[in-house]
Motif scaffolding. Structure first.
Motif, mmCIF file in Angstrom:
data_model
loop_
_atom_site.group_PDB
_atom_site.id
_atom_site.type_symbol
_atom_site.label_atom_id
_atom_site.label_comp_id
_atom_site.label_asym_id
_atom_site.label_seq_id
_atom_site.Cartn_x
_atom_site.Cartn_y
_atom_site.Cartn_z
ATOM 1 N N MET A 1 6.960 12.127 37.428
ATOM 2 C CA MET A 1 5.893 13.380 37.339
ATOM 3 C C MET A 1 4.559 12.654 37.847
ATOM 4 S SD MET A 1 4.686 15.947 34.206
ATOM 5 C CE MET A 1 6.654 16.572 34.028
ATOM 6 N N SER A 2 4.076 13.593 38.595
ATOM 7 C CA SER A 2 2.522 13.141 39.065
ATOM 8 C C SER A 2 1.563 13.517 38.141
ATOM 9 C CB SER A 2 2.323 13.669 40.589
ATOM 10 O OG SER A 2 2.161 15.203 40.199
ATOM 11 N N LYS A 3 0.483 12.253 37.931
ATOM 12 C CA LYS A 3 -0.513 12.703 37.145
ATOM 13 C C LYS A 3 -1.365 13.770 37.735
ATOM 14 C CE LYS A 3 -0.925 7.610 36.125
ATOM 15 N NZ LYS A 3 -1.987 6.397 36.061
ATOM 16 N N THR A 4 -1.997 14.419 36.329
ATOM 17 C CA THR A 4 -2.926 15.609 36.471
ATOM 18 C C THR A 4 -4.186 14.990 36.985
ATOM 19 O OG1 THR A 4 -1.789 17.072 34.665
ATOM 20 C CG2 THR A 4 -4.210 17.470 35.309
ATOM 21 N N THR A 5 -4.734 15.627 38.187
ATOM 22 C CA THR A 5 -5.953 15.087 38.517
ATOM 23 C C THR A 5 -7.311 16.022 37.939
ATOM 24 O OG1 THR A 5 -5.182 14.254 40.670
ATOM 25 C CG2 THR A 5 -7.520 14.675 40.573
ATOM 26 N N ILE A 6 -7.870 15.190 37.574
ATOM 27 C CA ILE A 6 -9.437 15.856 36.934
ATOM 28 C C ILE A 6 -10.721 15.340 37.726
ATOM 29 C CG2 ILE A 6 -10.807 16.135 34.857
ATOM 30 C CD1 ILE A 6 -8.616 15.233 33.103
ATOM 31 N N LEU A 7 -11.317 16.423 38.179
ATOM 32 C CA LEU A 7 -12.573 16.242 38.889
ATOM 33 C C LEU A 7 -13.582 16.069 37.941
ATOM 34 C CD1 LEU A 7 -13.945 17.744 42.208
ATOM 35 C CD2 LEU A 7 -15.298 16.968 40.255
ATOM 36 N N LEU A 8 -14.404 14.914 37.477
ATOM 37 C CA LEU A 8 -15.409 14.909 36.838
ATOM 38 C C LEU A 8 -16.766 14.610 37.340
ATOM 39 C CD1 LEU A 8 -16.671 14.308 33.789
ATOM 40 C CD2 LEU A 8 -15.700 11.980 33.961
ATOM 41 N N ALA A 9 -17.660 15.360 37.351
ATOM 42 C CA ALA A 9 -19.087 15.422 37.660
ATOM 43 C C ALA A 9 -19.942 15.293 36.488
ATOM 44 C CB ALA A 9 -19.291 16.785 38.626
ATOM 45 N N GLU A 10 -20.348 13.862 36.502
ATOM 46 C CA GLU A 10 -21.374 13.434 35.401
ATOM 47 C C GLU A 10 -22.370 12.456 36.200
ATOM 48 O OE1 GLU A 10 -23.648 12.832 32.836
ATOM 49 O OE2 GLU A 10 -21.970 14.031 32.065
ATOM 50 N N ASP A 11 -23.702 12.712 35.803
ATOM 51 C CA ASP A 11 -24.579 12.003 36.476
ATOM 52 C C ASP A 11 -25.105 10.983 35.876
ATOM 53 O OD1 ASP A 11 -25.978 13.884 34.714
ATOM 54 O OD2 ASP A 11 -27.938 12.956 35.937
ATOM 55 N N GLU A 12 -24.947 10.715 34.473
ATOM 56 C CA GLU A 12 -25.068 9.390 33.790
ATOM 57 C C GLU A 12 -23.962 8.506 34.008
ATOM 58 O OE1 GLU A 12 -25.962 10.565 29.455
ATOM 59 O OE2 GLU A 12 -26.493 12.483 29.904
ATOM 60 N N PRO A 13 -24.263 7.341 34.741
ATOM 61 C CA PRO A 13 -23.070 6.506 35.016
ATOM 62 C C PRO A 13 -22.393 5.797 33.781
ATOM 63 C CG PRO A 13 -25.176 5.927 36.376
ATOM 64 C CD PRO A 13 -25.506 7.007 35.157
ATOM 65 N N ALA A 14 -23.128 5.536 32.748
ATOM 66 C CA ALA A 14 -22.312 4.985 31.620
ATOM 67 C C ALA A 14 -21.411 6.128 30.802
ATOM 68 C CB ALA A 14 -23.414 4.344 30.699
ATOM 69 N N LEU A 15 -22.052 7.165 30.804
ATOM 70 C CA LEU A 15 -21.051 7.979 30.017
ATOM 71 C C LEU A 15 -19.884 8.799 30.834
ATOM 72 C CD1 LEU A 15 -20.575 10.308 27.835
ATOM 73 C CD2 LEU A 15 -22.280 11.796 28.848
ATOM 74 N N GLY A 16 -20.240 8.902 32.279
ATOM 75 C CA GLY A 16 -19.208 9.064 33.250
ATOM 76 C C GLY A 16 -17.836 7.938 32.972
ATOM 77 N N GLN A 17 -18.475 6.846 33.056
ATOM 78 C CA GLN A 17 -17.371 5.707 33.209
ATOM 79 C C GLN A 17 -16.660 5.827 31.910
ATOM 80 O OE1 GLN A 17 -17.023 4.073 36.026
ATOM 81 N NE2 GLN A 17 -15.057 3.211 35.309
ATOM 82 N N ILE A 18 -17.430 5.818 30.707
ATOM 83 C CA ILE A 18 -16.515 6.110 29.516
ATOM 84 C C ILE A 18 -15.641 7.163 29.427
ATOM 85 C CG2 ILE A 18 -16.895 6.741 27.122
ATOM 86 C CD1 ILE A 18 -19.571 5.061 27.274
#
Length: 225
Positions: A1-18
């Motif tokens: 089964m293929s993974k669900t793709t999430i588009l995450l838009a977050e401008d805080e690099p640290a938070l976005g990576q977490i």
């Protein structure tokens, strides 16, 4: 089964990576974008299954991005992430077409639960049937109300709310149930948003006096015709 793709838009690099790494440990494919312009390009190229959008972003904010996507895609689930907590901001997010609204700071477990809730929510089967509402005809797939040769275009939220009212004709549509189904959460802000949409539907159905959307206080709404 293929993974669900999430588009995450977050401008805080640290938070976005977490967030990205946490979601990837739950077997999601995460496309992290640092602003709304990049997110729009990625949306067109990658066709994600769900959007998680920070509201306060440079170049193009989350609300603007959601408006542009909703104009071409009325089905993809949208979750807003924001530090803004004023009632008007929350209501605006839902009126734009957001399905959920998560205030910072939040726990990753809560975000994951909300993502899964939206992904697992039962989808309405869009049949080609034209629904009759008094002297109106309701084309649910096209989100159009017909009356005496005149067409009224409904929004995504108006269409789905009206569909549920029609499916429960002459019965009380449970307020909590429909808020959780269409908004993903039942709280003060979403309840206010729902009241706004009910008022809009009443106006669009006013040409037929036999149609009423009755407020059953403490329980929900009932469509009668």
């Amino acid at each position: 089964m293929s993974k669900t793709t999430i588009l995450l838009a977050e401008d805080e690099p640290a938070l976005g990576q977490i967030i990205k790494e946490s979601l990837e440990t739950r077997d999601f494919n995460v496309l992290l974008c640092e602003n709304g312009n990049i997110a729009m390009d990625v949306y067109h190229k990658e066709s994600p299954q769900i959007l998680v959008l920070d509201v306060m972003m440079p170049k193009k904010d989350g609300f603007t991005l959601a408006k542009e996507i909703r104009a071409i895609d009325d089905a993809i689930p949208i979750i807003f992430l924001t530090a803004k907590s004023q009632t008007k901001d929350v209501v605006e997010g839902f009126n734009i077409g957001g399905n959920d609204y998560l205030k910072k700071p939040f726990s990753m477990e809560e975000l994951i639960v909300r993502i899964n809730n939206l992904l697992n929510r039962t989808q309405i089967q869009k049949s080609s049937e034209i629904l009759k509402i008094g002297n109106y005809s309701f084309d649910f797939p096209k989100q159009i109300l017909h009356f005496d040769g005149i067409e009224q275009q409904l929004t995504h939220r108006e269409s789905h709310l009206l569909f549920h009212l029609v499916q429960n004709k002459n019965k009380v549509l449970d307020r909590s149930l429909i808020l959780n189904k269409l908004w993903g959460i039942d709280d003060f802000f979403t309840a206010r948003s729902m009241d706004v949409f009910i008022t809009k539907l009443r106006k669009k159905l006013k040409k037929d006096d036999s149609i009423q959307i009755i407020n059953v206080r403490g329980f929900g709404y009932k469509l009668v015709f």
